[in-house]
Design an enzyme around this catalytic site. Structure first.
Site, PDB file in Angstrom:
ATOM      1  N   ARG B  50       0.846  -1.187   0.000  1.00 27.05           N
ATOM      2  CA  ARG B  50       0.000   0.000   0.000  1.00 27.05           C
ATOM      3  C   ARG B  50       0.873   1.225   0.000  1.00 27.05           C
ATOM      4  NH1 ARG B  50      -4.796  -1.050   3.161  1.00 27.05           N
ATOM      5  NH2 ARG B  50      -5.283  -3.254   2.868  1.00 27.05           N
ATOM      6  N   ASP B  52       0.384   5.385   1.232  1.00 25.78           N
ATOM      7  CA  ASP B  52      -0.556   6.235   1.971  1.00 25.78           C
ATOM      8  C   ASP B  52      -1.301   7.196   1.050  1.00 25.78           C
ATOM      9  OD1 ASP B  52       0.477   5.086   4.244  1.00 25.78           O
ATOM     10  OD2 ASP B  52       1.800   6.766   4.734  1.00 25.78           O
ATOM     11  N   ARG B 203       7.444   7.866   7.536  1.00 24.60           N
ATOM     12  CA  ARG B 203       7.029   9.236   7.855  1.00 24.60           C
ATOM     13  C   ARG B 203       7.377   9.595   9.301  1.00 24.60           C
ATOM     14  NH1 ARG B 203       0.955   9.159   5.971  1.00 24.60           N
ATOM     15  NH2 ARG B 203       0.988  11.199   7.022  1.00 24.60           N
TER      16      ARG B 203
END
Lengths: 250, 250
Positions: B50, B52, B203
């Protein structure tokens, strides 16, 4: 009243051009809204020139008069906080009363950018026109040379009668100081600088020179069409997305 | 059924991430729609992982099975014609039955990009986080070194209990092959490659290392927090816009 000059960068993708238009989103409209909200004073701004819907600027110059006493750096900070993130005020400067962003401009520098590769590049899609076919940059650059100097550029604007009917200017003669093509890998750029430009002039020049790059026209044929002022040169308009007002000199 | 591998580039700004979600615009959703319309066959695709909401990819890898006989190059052309212009299929390739975009992936390479200058740059705003303060890249790079190797990265993910509750994986141990910061003028980049990454892990790493760059934390303090697995390291999450999945290796 103070006379203030701004240098402004913008991504024109989501604007209907620089010049204000009733009920449409324009760069001038956003600037005037931000200035009014900061100075509590409705203000008309003057740009060095219009840019087309979808065209960009790295160094558009704008001037306006204001009674506000806000120092330049504070004004810059406040403007950038108020403006959307696709417009950035780079400098704010007090200038003499005689300065006028459009009338005082001596030289405008524009760039038209291509992405020349089989596949488009996602991150370039707002700033470079994708051209898949292989381009002969040498030939395009040779074609560009005949544009330099003082010439009648009527053939590169849209319907001449329509242009003259706008009554904004009386002549289609302009002076071009330099014009040339350069490849840097997949990015290909056309830089042109001149006193001023007619509507669609650069986009039509680029469209016709692309035909040279794709071997549909020789540089000599291009030069011949230009010498004769053939309106055919105004029939291959490239999209505004590749066009950027790089800087204005005074 | 053929097994097909795509390499896909996208600008994630206008997507709710890669993974399909009911009634939200996702990259997977757009790919499945385009594949179905071209092959006349509803198809589920698998991504290497995935990304974000708002994060990008230069080389996301996707695989799917299809009865379609359309040759690879024609399929690429048809997919790109059907996809929006912020998603581009770069390659289409037939791969052995055993290939699975997620399970076969050995190494994922990510980049987090900053724009380190007083003013933001309009054209970078979708791809680089603007950081105005001056950054000590050396110190950030020194901090990054302790991330390399096999470690428990639980401290960098959001609430551990929430993560484990998703039940997708049982361990928070991952292997990082390389991690480092580099300045190239105003652009500053953090490259990291590893087997796989926990949600928000990169992040949160970047957010904590930014504190090192801004002299709020020394590289040694950062290392100490990491050694102790302090959850404080998950409290400085930078926005997804700077994150790009650069490539996946098999």
């Amino acid at each position: 009243l103070r006379n203030i000059r701004l240098v402004v960068e913008y991504d024109g993708t989501d604007y209907h051009g620089f010049a204000i238009q009733r009920s449409l989103r324009t760069v001038q409209g956003e600037l005037e809204r931000a200035i009014a909200s900061i100075t509590q004073n409705p203000t008309r701004v003057v740009g060095s020139g219009r840019t087309d819907a979808g065209a960009h600027a790295l160094g558009q110059v704008v001037s306006f008069r204001t009674p506000s006493a806000i120092p330049g750096l504070d004004m810059r900070r406040a403007l950038n906080a108020s403006l959307p993130d696709d417009i950035v005020v780079k400098t704010v400067e007090d200038v003499p009363d005689s300065f006028h962003a459009r009338r005082s401009a001596q030289r405008r520098n524009y760039r038209y950018s291509l992405w020349n590769a089989e596949l488009p590049a996602v991150r370039e899609r707002r700033y470079r026109l994708h051209v898949a076919g292989s381009l002969e940059i040498e030939a395009m650059d040779r074609a560009a040379r005949c544009l330099v100097g003082e010439h009648d550029f009527a053939c590169f604007t849209f319907g001449l009668s329509r242009y003259l009917a706008t009554g904004r200017r009386r002549t289609t003669i302009r002076t071009i100081f330099g014009a040339g093509w350069r490849r840097n890998g997949e990015p290909v750029e056309f830089d042109i600088s001149g006193t001023a430009f007619l509507p669609h002039m650069i986009r039509n020049m680029v469209g016709s020179m692309l035909r040279v790059g794709l071997r549909k026209l020789t540089p000599e044929e291009f030069r011949g069409l230009f010498a004769k002022g053939e309106v055919e040169l105004s029939t291959h308009t490239v999209p505004a997305l590749g066009l950027t007002l790089v800087s204005v000199e005074y």
